[in-house]
Design a protein around this motif. Structure first.
Motif, PDB file in Angstrom:
ATOM      1  N   PHE A 288       1.752 -16.593 -25.396  1.00 44.73           N
ATOM      2  CA  PHE A 288       2.008 -17.831 -26.068  1.00 44.73           C
ATOM      3  C   PHE A 288       3.412 -18.041 -25.758  1.00 44.73           C
ATOM      4  O   PHE A 288       4.356 -17.331 -25.836  1.00 44.73           O
ATOM      5  CB  PHE A 288       1.676 -17.839 -27.568  1.00 44.73           C
ATOM      6  N   ASN A 290       6.577 -20.857 -27.154  1.00 44.71           N
ATOM      7  CA  ASN A 290       6.883 -21.217 -28.650  1.00 44.71           C
ATOM      8  C   ASN A 290       6.129 -21.903 -29.460  1.00 44.71           C
ATOM      9  O   ASN A 290       5.284 -22.890 -28.847  1.00 44.71           O
ATOM     10  CB  ASN A 290       8.349 -21.893 -28.621  1.00 44.71           C
ATOM     11  N   LEU A 291       5.966 -21.598 -30.558  1.00 42.73           N
ATOM     12  CA  LEU A 291       5.176 -21.971 -31.442  1.00 42.73           C
ATOM     13  C   LEU A 291       5.833 -23.064 -32.584  1.00 42.73           C
ATOM     14  O   LEU A 291       5.460 -22.974 -33.902  1.00 42.73           O
ATOM     15  CB  LEU A 291       4.108 -21.090 -32.382  1.00 42.73           C
ATOM     16  N   ALA A 305      -0.507  -9.071 -27.310  1.00 42.64           N
ATOM     17  CA  ALA A 305      -0.054 -10.422 -27.328  1.00 42.64           C
ATOM     18  C   ALA A 305       1.469 -10.382 -27.228  1.00 42.64           C
ATOM     19  O   ALA A 305       2.206  -9.606 -27.632  1.00 42.64           O
ATOM     20  CB  ALA A 305      -0.404 -11.145 -28.848  1.00 42.64           C
ATOM     21  N   THR A 306       1.912 -11.513 -26.289  1.00 35.86           N
ATOM     22  CA  THR A 306       3.397 -11.748 -26.120  1.00 35.86           C
ATOM     23  C   THR A 306       3.765 -13.279 -26.624  1.00 35.86           C
ATOM     24  O   THR A 306       2.819 -14.086 -26.201  1.00 35.86           O
ATOM     25  CB  THR A 306       3.583 -11.769 -24.659  1.00 35.86           C
ATOM     26  N   ILE A 307       4.469 -13.463 -27.552  1.00 32.00           N
ATOM     27  CA  ILE A 307       4.555 -14.427 -28.310  1.00 32.00           C
ATOM     28  C   ILE A 307       6.082 -14.886 -28.404  1.00 32.00           C
ATOM     29  O   ILE A 307       7.040 -14.175 -28.439  1.00 32.00           O
ATOM     30  CB  ILE A 307       4.099 -14.342 -29.712  1.00 32.00           C
ATOM     31  N   ILE A 310       9.036 -18.729 -33.032  1.00 30.12           N
ATOM     32  CA  ILE A 310       8.270 -19.612 -34.240  1.00 30.12           C
ATOM     33  C   ILE A 310       9.407 -20.256 -35.050  1.00 30.12           C
ATOM     34  O   ILE A 310       9.504 -19.399 -36.131  1.00 30.12           O
ATOM     35  CB  ILE A 310       7.079 -18.732 -34.697  1.00 30.12           C
ATOM     36  N   ILE A 319      -1.140 -14.709 -37.563  1.00 32.61           N
ATOM     37  CA  ILE A 319      -1.245 -14.409 -36.297  1.00 32.61           C
ATOM     38  C   ILE A 319      -1.702 -12.889 -36.394  1.00 32.61           C
ATOM     39  O   ILE A 319      -1.009 -11.990 -36.699  1.00 32.61           O
ATOM     40  CB  ILE A 319      -0.125 -14.472 -35.337  1.00 32.61           C
ATOM     41  N   VAL A 325       2.104  -6.451 -30.290  1.00 23.69           N
ATOM     42  CA  VAL A 325       2.800  -7.526 -30.511  1.00 23.69           C
ATOM     43  C   VAL A 325       3.925  -7.377 -29.703  1.00 23.69           C
ATOM     44  O   VAL A 325       4.913  -6.596 -30.103  1.00 23.69           O
ATOM     45  CB  VAL A 325       2.911  -8.243 -31.674  1.00 23.69           C
ATOM     46  N   GLY A 328       7.496 -12.818 -30.749  1.00 22.79           N
ATOM     47  CA  GLY A 328       7.226 -13.451 -32.114  1.00 22.79           C
ATOM     48  C   GLY A 328       8.517 -13.429 -33.076  1.00 22.79           C
ATOM     49  O   GLY A 328       8.235 -13.258 -34.172  1.00 22.79           O
ATOM     50  N   ILE A 337       3.043 -12.360 -39.015  1.00 20.59           N
ATOM     51  CA  ILE A 337       2.317 -11.855 -37.653  1.00 20.59           C
ATOM     52  C   ILE A 337       1.807 -10.421 -37.946  1.00 20.59           C
ATOM     53  O   ILE A 337       2.651  -9.300 -38.361  1.00 20.59           O
ATOM     54  CB  ILE A 337       3.342 -11.716 -36.420  1.00 20.59           C
TER      55      ILE A 337
END
Length: 380
Positions: A288, A290-291, A305-307, A310, A319, A325, A328, A337
């Motif tokens: 992902f 940026n959120l 997951a790579t985040i 945020i 998440i 992870v 994030g 998370i």
């Protein structure tokens, strides 16, 4: 000296007769070739029609089987309940009993289908006439070729469909697979986001808007079969989108009031727009961007997951990652998370990453693989 006189009138007659003979032979040859060509064209046309009729028979029979599958969930449920009831009369039911009861339900469903194929559906061996000018087809299901892998709970059905046009026949050997292992699911310990289309009945997604560099989906429930790369900037609003393979979003994606269910990997190369009041499920690994500014979001990733960041006003973002992870980064208490390695309690009963549900066993229609392969059988 003797003189010889020649009369060539006989030669002229011979030449005329020879020319007539040649033309006669040519005309007869032309007539024979024309008749042969016409006959060949008729044979080719009949072969083509017979092949089309055989394909029609395949579709006809697979539809008949699919209709039978709709009845199997109640058969499985009855067998399961009977097994559990018999055990409970003797002692307390254990997890092993429940597993055995599920197996009994699946076997009962398969046996019910097999019985139908061997009796009621066997009527399709008779020639089915689709009209006096359109030929016939017949189905030959071989009961010995209806097999069941009890370990993987996969059934295979092999049959032959034969098209008949003016006594010209073409046959197709077909194999259908049915996954009975998809029949049961329990509502306890379900993921926060469940498959929105477990029976694979969604229609193909068509963009509600696709112009310039934008591709939009609004107020629809649909699917993409296989891998899908969204080359344009994409928005999803008030919709449910299922992708049976991996999903790649090289450009930004904005999601609001929607569910995005991806069976394979997910990657978002350039980062997301804000995600608002939406759920995202990823069956494998996810990357992902940026959120930032996302609100009221649940993301479930079954792999790693790579985040990205945020930040901003992000709030009520959860998440759940079953692998590990990376990234994030967030300084916002409204963002939670969890990964299974560092937060195993979140994935246990009543944990943050487990749905709150009743715990009932639910029986569904088994998954029917219509992507069967078929081979033409050469007729003598």
């Amino acid at each position: 000296m003797k003189k010889y006189f020649y009369n060539d009138e006989g030669y002229s007659l011979l030449i005329v007769l020879l020319i007539i003979s040649i033309f006669t032979i040519l005309i007869l040859s032309f007539i024979r070739i024309s008749a042969s060509t016409t006959k060949q064209n008729i044979i080719v046309e009949d072969n083509f029609k017979s092949a089309a009729l055989a394909e029609m028979g395949v579709e006809f029979y697979t539809t008949a089987i699919e209709n039978e599958l709709e009845k199997l969930s109640s058969v499985a449920e009855n067998a399961y309940n009977t097994y559990i009831a018999n055990v409970s009369k003797i002692r307390e039911v254990t997890q092993t009993d429940i597993k055995n009861a599920i197996d009994e339900g699946i076997k009962a469903a398969f046996n019910s289908l097999k019985s139908k194929l061997e009796s009621d559906l066997i009527q399709y061996q008779n020639k089915i006439d689709i009209g006096s000018n359109y030929g016939q087809f017949s189905i030959t299901p071989d009961p010995s070729l209806i097999t069941f892998d009890i370990v993987n709970k996969i059934a295979e059905i092999k049959f032959v469909s034969t098209g008949i046009q003016n006594n010209v026949e073409e046959s197709i050997e077909s194999t259908i697979t049915i996954n009975f292992g998809t029949m049961n699911r329990t509502s306890s310990h379900d993921e926060l986001i469940s498959d929105p289309d477990p029976n694979n009945k969604y229609s193909v997604c068509i963009p509600s808007s696709s112009k310039n560099n934008h591709e939009g989906y609004s107020n629809i429930s649909c699917k993409f079969d296989g891998e899908r790369t969204f080359t344009k900037q994409t928005s999803i609003s008030y919709s449910t989108i299922k992708i049976t393979g991996s999903a790649k979003f090289p450009n930004k994606i904005g999601i609001s009031n929607s569910t995005l269910y991806v069976s394979g990997d997910f990657s978002d190369g350039n980062g997301n727009d804000a995600i608002i009041k939406s759920n995202i499920f990823v069956g494998k690994n996810a990357v992902f961007g940026n959120l930032n500014n996302s609100k009221d979001v649940i993301i479930v990733v079954m792999g790693n997951a790579t985040i990205g960041n945020i930040q901003g006003s992000a709030s009520n973002v959860k998440i759940c990652v079953h692998g590990t992870v990376t990234g994030g980064s967030s300084n916002n208490s409204g963002v939670k998370i969890y990964d299974k390695n560092n937060n195993p309690e979140a994935f246990e009963e009543n944990g943050a990453c487990i749905g709150n549900s009743s715990g009932d066993l639910i029986w569904d229609v088994p998954f029917f693989d219509k992507n069967y392969s078929y081979n033409y059988v050469k007729q003598n």
